[in-house]
Motif scaffolding. Structure first.
Motif, mmCIF file in Angstrom:
data_model
loop_
_atom_site.group_PDB
_atom_site.id
_atom_site.type_symbol
_atom_site.label_atom_id
_atom_site.label_comp_id
_atom_site.label_asym_id
_atom_site.label_seq_id
_atom_site.Cartn_x
_atom_site.Cartn_y
_atom_site.Cartn_z
ATOM 1 N N ARG A 172 0.859 -1.191 0.000
ATOM 2 C CA ARG A 172 0.000 0.000 0.000
ATOM 3 C C ARG A 172 0.887 1.230 0.000
ATOM 4 N NH1 ARG A 172 -3.653 1.143 5.056
ATOM 5 N NH2 ARG A 172 -1.686 2.063 5.734
ATOM 6 N N PRO A 212 2.830 -3.032 8.227
ATOM 7 C CA PRO A 212 1.625 -2.228 8.495
ATOM 8 C C PRO A 212 1.522 -1.863 9.971
ATOM 9 C CG PRO A 212 1.100 -4.134 7.138
ATOM 10 C CD PRO A 212 2.503 -4.327 7.608
ATOM 11 N N CYS A 227 -4.907 -4.595 6.194
ATOM 12 C CA CYS A 227 -3.897 -5.058 5.241
ATOM 13 C C CYS A 227 -3.912 -6.577 5.135
ATOM 14 C CB CYS A 227 -2.514 -4.568 5.655
ATOM 15 S SG CYS A 227 -2.259 -2.782 5.445
ATOM 16 N N ILE A 262 -2.092 -7.415 1.801
ATOM 17 C CA ILE A 262 -1.049 -6.396 1.647
ATOM 18 C C ILE A 262 0.089 -6.705 2.616
ATOM 19 C CG2 ILE A 262 -0.525 -3.943 1.907
ATOM 20 C CD1 ILE A 262 -3.429 -3.381 1.128
#
Length: 435
Positions: free
Chosen positions: A139, A164, A172, A177
């Motif tokens: 991201r 994250p 996420c 992600i």
């Protein structure tokens, strides 16, 4: 106009084993993959191996004994889904560790979605390859003034990948992600492949629809190209949510199901051959995939649409339910994170609603309004059926359940396929017109 004979009520559908397997796989994969966030990679591998062995034993038992086929198929789907969720969880844990240990470097990214202008700046999800060779989704948050990419754009940027944060960790994980990063300046890389040419077509379509401006252009951009930037910036989306119509412009397969079903009903009313009807529906799907640059959400929607509409018009609900079950199992097995996707859930529920309830809704409408033209009756039946199962999830997603929603959907939902199909035709026509 004399009223047509009241159509007979369709037979009550039975749950086929293939659909039971697909639904069990979907539910267990979603539960296990979500829970695997708190496990370690080793625990995911151990649990996944045991459930995979149990699935093999269940498959052997299913082949040897035909009794209780429905329950055995559902159990088999649950075990396979648990194994898929564990495998995806183990892969995500390893990806998080490798991405967090990646040294700052210039990386090449490919955007997997259009950049979204949020409250904290523009951001998007892009795919890159780590030093280990593992491809991961990241991201990216773009600094003010930086050029933001569209879906499929390739660019290079100096980035330092990080794990994250605590607030975004769960989100996420659900989207697969592996890391986050901030991009201060992106350097575009020109594409010379066939997919690059496809992206050029989409860019021209976005430009052609964007010239309309206003709320109408914003709605068409969301319906035709899946681009929600202009829709989120204005006030029209708030009106859609207030009236319970937000699901009509959500990035999901619900409106695509209605478009193809509406086209099929129209062609059937015109007594077009079945081959022509299927061809028109396939052309609509192809146009949608081209204009949306074929993201995985659009591919999922196309699969669910073909499963729901083509067999519905053949009046073979068991075949339709089996096709839906196969689509669910195939998509979730190939991409376990899709089990937690709201767009996938809306696609499945709207398709199941059409397969299960469209015939019943059509019979009810035929009895309540026998003078209503068949074209309008089937359009209303398809609209109502596609909303039966999807509407509760839509209300939960948008935190609203307006009392006016049923009436608003009956009045507005038949117009959504017209707007989407008309937008597709207009965008394709504008691409052929000289600029």
């Amino acid at each position: 106009m004399s009223p047509r004979p009241a159509p007979p009520l369709p037979p009550r559908p039975a749950l086929p084993p293939v659909l039971a397997c697909g639904l069990g796989l979907w539910a267990s994969c979603a539960a296990v993959y979500s829970a695997a966030q708190s496990w370690g990679a080793g625990a995911c591998v151990a649990v996944g191996a045991s459930t995979l062995a149990a699935a093999a034993l269940a498959a052997v038992a299913l082949l040897r004994c035909r009794r209780g086929t429905l329950a055995r198929c559902a159990l088999l789907g649950v075990l396979i889904g648990a194994a898929c969720g564990c495998g995806a969880g183990a892969s995500m844990h390893v990806a998080w560790q490798e991405a967090a240990g990646e040294a700052p470097a210039r990386l090449r990214f490919e955007a997997v979605e259009d950049a979204d202008a949020g409250l904290y700046g523009a951001q998007c999800v892009a795919r890159t390859r780590l030093a280990s060779g593992r491809a991961v989704d990241v991201r990216l948050r773009f600094a003010d003034g930086a050029d933001v990419p569209r879906y499929g754009d390739v660019f290079e940027a100096d980035a330092s990948l990080a794990a994250p944060g605590e607030r975004s960790e769960a989100r996420c994980w659900q989207r697969g992600i592996a890391a986050v990063a901030t991009v201060r300046q992106a350097f575009p890389v020109e594409r010379h492949d066939a997919f690059g040419a496809l992206l050029g077509v989409r860019a021209r379509a976005l430009e052609a629809i964007g010239r309309l401006g206003g709320d109408g252009g914003a709605v068409l951009l969301a319906l035709v190209c899946g681009a929600r930037g202009a829709l989120d910036e204005g006030d029209v989306y708030a009106a859609f949510k207030t009236s319970g119509l937000a699901h009509l412009v959500a990035v999901s397969g619900a409106h695509l199901v209605m478009v193809c079903a509406f086209a099929g009903a129209a062609l059937k009313a015109l007594r077009a051959p079945r081959g022509v009807a299927v061809g028109v529906q396939a052309a609509l799907l192809a146009c949608y995939l081209v204009l949306s640059a074929m993201p995985i959400s659009a591919v999922r929607a196309a699969l669910m649409t073909l499963a729901g509409t083509t067999s519905f018009f053949a009046r073979r609900r068991p075949a339709s339910l089996n096709a839906v079950g196969l689509c669910i199992a195939g998509v979730v097995a190939a991409c376990p994170a899709a089990a937690l996707s709201a767009s996938f859930a809306l696609s499945v529920l709207s398709t199941l609603g059409i397969v299960l309830f469209a015939g019943l809704a059509s019979a009810w409408i035929g009895r309540l309004a026998p003078r209503l033209p068949r074209f309008a009756a089937e359009a209303l039946a398809l609209t109502a059926a596609s909303s039966v199962l999807a509407q509760p999830l839509s209300a939960a997603l948008f935190s609203q359940a307006p009392l006016v929603s049923p009436l608003a959907n009956v009045l507005a939902a038949p117009l959504c396929p017209l707007a989407c199909a008309g937008g597709l035709v207009g965008a394709v026509a504008s691409l052929a017109a000289p600029t």
